[in-house]
Design a protein around this motif. Sequence first.
Motif: not given
Length: 426
Positions: A26, A30, A93, A164-167, A192, A311-312, A339
């Motif tokens: 991740s 970024r 991602t 709920a998704s950081a992506q 995250r 989740i992962d 996923k």
Amino acid sequence: MQPEMVATFVGRGPLTGRAHVPGDKSISHRALLLGALAEGTSKVLGLGDGHDIVATRSALAMMGVEFDGDFIHGGRSRFREPERPLDMGNSGTGTRLLAGVLASMPFLSILVGDESIHRRPMERVVTPLREMGAFLDGRDNGRFAPLVVRGGRLHGIEYTPGVASAQVKSAILLAGLAASGETVVREPIATRRHTEEMMQLAGAKIRYSPDDKDYVVALSASELRPFEIQVPCDPSQAAFFVVAASVVPGSDLTIENVYVGPGRAGFLNVLRRMGADISTVDRGANVVDIHVRASELVGTEIGGDEIPGLIDEIPILSVAASCAVGTTVIRDARELKVKESDRIATVTSEMRALGANVEPTEDGLIITGPHLVPRGRVRSHGDHRIAMSLAIAALRGDETLEIAGFESVATSWPSFIDDLEALQCG
Ligand code: S3P
């Protein structure tokens, strides 16, 4: 098409010594994207070497960003229309975050990927990016890749993602770097926050809640300055070795320099609840060495707000649950279905093939242990985390387990087999 690789694994005694795992996936994505946008030269050390990261770097290079060893020569003025579709491989991602970057770029780009990427939901980023003023389309009215993006002038929005998704949060924030007004994302369950932390490092005008409750992030258009970062090791990869050392009798293992910041360390809490013998040594900046010794595990309940933060790790936690005494219930994890594979289905079918007692539910799994007799042949379903979870399950047995489709581990950890073998006494 590459031929399918069948890898064999067998229990060879305790895991001992000191382990390293790849740079965090991740954070690596970024670092590449923000380094590409920052005006000047950024330095990124310890980048992950999986194919997902290579795909993001190649896509940026096709648009004019220059990479030279640990250095990224970036800046918005470098970006130009790519001559061919950008191949994001297996990377959700990479695809979703890059869509956020491309939303403000005044040219046409096309994002494609492998079979799995073309099945994964994209409207979760397409909808907010359209709302910000970009043109995006894709198969089924923008629900699936290939995605077409014609970027342009954007304006900030206030947005509460439906998942709920950081992506999703990150795609909106990456677009928000070039949007007029303020871009605000509210998260019902915090995810995250690497994007926020790294945008701050690069001098963006960004504010975010200090803790997870009622989490809000607000960003104004910002020109990023170059930055330097050492990418810590990936907790999602460390999880494979932490579970391995917990369930293989006699193990005593230390995994060095692992990121355990907000939204990433949930699996450690779960394993501690299950009775794992885990201690940490603080290395500063949310990085620790994790020390694990084998222990008897018991079942637990996993659900609610803790799900996005692990989740992962659910495939490998399912292996831990199959070795634990009692029942483990995993709920509120419907996202598993979208996923790299449908992980409710693939964990169920492959762990059952190893004798595990697994019941799929609408939003999770119910696993009763200890039941695990690893032998025969199972399949990765093209999913790196399923492949690696099955390899760890094999260490509990004394018969050979064949895992077909093992090449998929290269998505995130090309040297997984060698790194695991280095820890096994033989
Ligand atoms: C990621 C966020 C999570 C995670 C994925 C990496 C990220 O996905 O499963 O492996 O780097 O932002 P979602 O945002 O879809 O939950």
